[in-house]
Design a protein around this motif. Structure first.
Motif, short mmCIF file in Angstrom:
data_model
loop_
_atom_site.label_atom_id
_atom_site.label_comp_id
_atom_site.label_asym_id
_atom_site.label_seq_id
_atom_site.Cartn_x
_atom_site.Cartn_y
_atom_site.Cartn_z
N ASN A 1 32.69 33.44 32.20
CA ASN A 1 32.72 34.26 30.98
C ASN A 1 31.70 35.40 31.04
O ASN A 1 31.97 36.50 30.55
CB ASN A 1 32.50 33.39 29.74
CG ASN A 1 33.76 32.62 29.36
OD1 ASN A 1 34.71 32.56 30.13
ND2 ASN A 1 33.77 32.03 28.18
N GLN B 1 40.00 33.40 39.57
CA GLN B 1 40.92 34.18 38.72
C GLN B 1 42.30 33.55 38.58
O GLN B 1 42.82 33.45 37.48
CB GLN B 1 41.02 35.63 39.21
CG GLN B 1 39.91 36.49 38.62
CD GLN B 1 39.71 37.82 39.34
OE1 GLN B 1 40.28 38.04 40.42
NE2 GLN B 1 38.89 38.68 38.77
N LYS C 1 32.96 37.78 28.26
CA LYS C 1 33.52 37.01 27.14
C LYS C 1 32.44 36.15 26.47
O LYS C 1 31.44 35.81 27.10
CB LYS C 1 34.64 36.09 27.65
CG LYS C 1 35.92 36.83 28.03
CD LYS C 1 36.98 35.88 28.56
CE LYS C 1 37.37 34.82 27.55
NZ LYS C 1 38.37 33.86 28.10
N LEU D 1 33.22 38.09 32.99
CA LEU D 1 34.32 38.75 32.28
C LEU D 1 33.85 39.41 30.97
O LEU D 1 34.66 40.03 30.27
CB LEU D 1 35.41 37.73 31.95
CG LEU D 1 36.13 37.08 33.14
CD1 LEU D 1 37.08 35.99 32.67
CD2 LEU D 1 36.89 38.14 33.95
#
Ligand code: NAD
Ligand code: TYD
Length: 360
Positions: free
Chosen positions: A215, A345, A220, A218
């Protein structure tokens, strides 16, 4: 000490769950350390199994991968006989607490019925082979069977009473009891290991450390359950593999060994540490400093407050201690996730996103 197993002659292992996180680290460790041993991997390749983890072994003549279910008795019977297995290293399980809360059925099936199927098949084969003392069933389990500790409680030892709190830990406790009973009732050489939270390469994204690492990469939110004060004892997976290696050669049938990292950390402190290391190691983070992504979310039902392992027995009886610090192990692990987006991924599938929506 089992005289037969402690000699270095070639072993023939059936490794269940060998395409999962700990199982694949164990298989890679074993192939590196014991090159002449034969390894048969039995793995159903559920969402958590990944054959790519073992890609480097595909050409190895001593390695065979079989996709199948540990609940399939005739398949297990066939593999034991065909490959003349003398050691079962049993990792296969449904392993995630949050999934056990959403749907416990698969946990009972694989963890309890599957473990029973393996034990019974191995017992019959062992009887056919004249109860060889060279045989071993290593049952890999968790410290979660002991339940939850208060801050002032001593860490779990091998004599701590079982008190599982989640469907996951209850199903693992059930399988531990079966492995124990097969030793006491039938004399089958079983050993149980109960380890603390592992981390390292090839860890599926749903668990705390890979989830936070991915995360961050990314950009996030980093969902911390409850107040973030829950404590886990973190064990680097390489240390766990070296402990299991020692147990397989020197462990005493009928015994339990607790395996821990001597690394008790509060979740929120761990997540802050992951953020700081990622800030340092990852050049192009979408959000920096990464700790800005930390978000407190609703707590997990029945969330155990603290786990901690007293690993004195394996140290004094078998001479094993963990080598990795949390700082060192986290740096290696986060660097691995930075270097291997091609591994993680593809795991963020629509099914995984659906699971994520249900939990968070
Ligand atoms: P994992 O979920 O990463 O891997 C489990 C593997 O088992 C997967 O490859 C999956 O495909 C396979 N599998 C599942 N059901 C199967 C079935 N019915 N037949 C055959 N294969 C099946 O799990 P992990 O984290 O590697 O854990 C391995 C073992 O260690 C488990 O028994 C777990 O309870 C125990 N453990 C894990 C931790 C941890 O921190 N990860 C800590 C303590 C104990
Ligand atoms: P986890 O990796 O699921 O292992 P376990 O439940 O077997 O200990 O979780 C480790 C700790 O981190 C546990 O206290 C729950 C917490 N946690 C979070 O706070 N947020 C998360 O998103 C996850 C997956 C776990």
């Amino acid at each position: 000490m089992n005289e037969d197993r402690s000699t270095r002659r070639a072993r023939r292992l059936l490794v269940t769950g060998g395409a999962g996180f700990i199982g694949s680290n164990f298989v890679l460790h074993w192939c590196e350390k014991h090159k002449s041993d034969r390894l048969i991997i039995l793995d159903l390749l559920t969402y958590a199994g990944n054959r790519n983890n073992l890609a480097s072994l595909e050409e190895n003549e001593n390695f065979r991968f079989v996709r199948g279910d540990i609940c399939d008795r005739s398949l297990v019977d066939k593999l034991l006989a065909e490959e003349e297995i003398n050691t079962v290293a049993h990792f296969a399980a449904e392993s995630h607490v949050d999934r056990s809360i959403l749907g416990p059925d698969a946990f009972i099936q694989t963890n309890v019925v599957g473990s029973f199927t393996l034990l019974e098949s191995f017992r019959q084969y062992w009887l056919k082979k004249g109860r060889s003392t060279d045989f071993l069933f290593l049952h890999v389990s968790t410290d979660e069977v002991y339940g939850s500790l208060n801050p002032e409680d001593p860490p779990f030892s091998e004599t701590t009473p079982y008190a599982p709190n989640s469907p996951y830990s209850a199903s693992k406790a059930g399988s531990d009891h079966l492995a124990r009973a097969y030793y006491h009732t039938y004399g089958l050489p079983t050993i149980i290991t109960n380890c603390s939270n592992n981390y390292g390469p090839y860890h599926f994204p749903e668990k705390l450390i890979p989830l936070m690492s991915i995360n961050i990469l990314l950009g996030k939110p980093l969902p911390v359950y409850g107040d973030g004060q829950n404590i886990r004892d973190w064990l680097y997976v390489g240390d766990h593999c070296s402990a299991l290696d020692v147990v397989i050669y020197k462990g005493k049938p009928g015994e339990t060994y607790n395996i821990g990292g001597n690394n008790e950390v509060k979740n929120i402190d761990l997540v802050n540490k992951i953020c700081a290391i990622a800030d340092e190691l990852a050049p192009n983070l979408p959000v920096r400093p990464a700790r800005e992504l930390i978000t407190f979310v609703k707590d997990r039902p029945g969330h155990d407050r603290r786990y901690a392992i007293n690993a004195t027995k394996i140290k004094t009886e078998l001479g094993w201690t963990p080598q990795e610090t949390v700082e060192g192990g986290l740096r290696k692990t986060i660097q691995w996730y930075i270097n291997n987006p091609d591994w993680w991924q593809p795991l963020l599938t629509p099914e995984y996103q659906e699971y994520y929506r249900q939990v968070y």
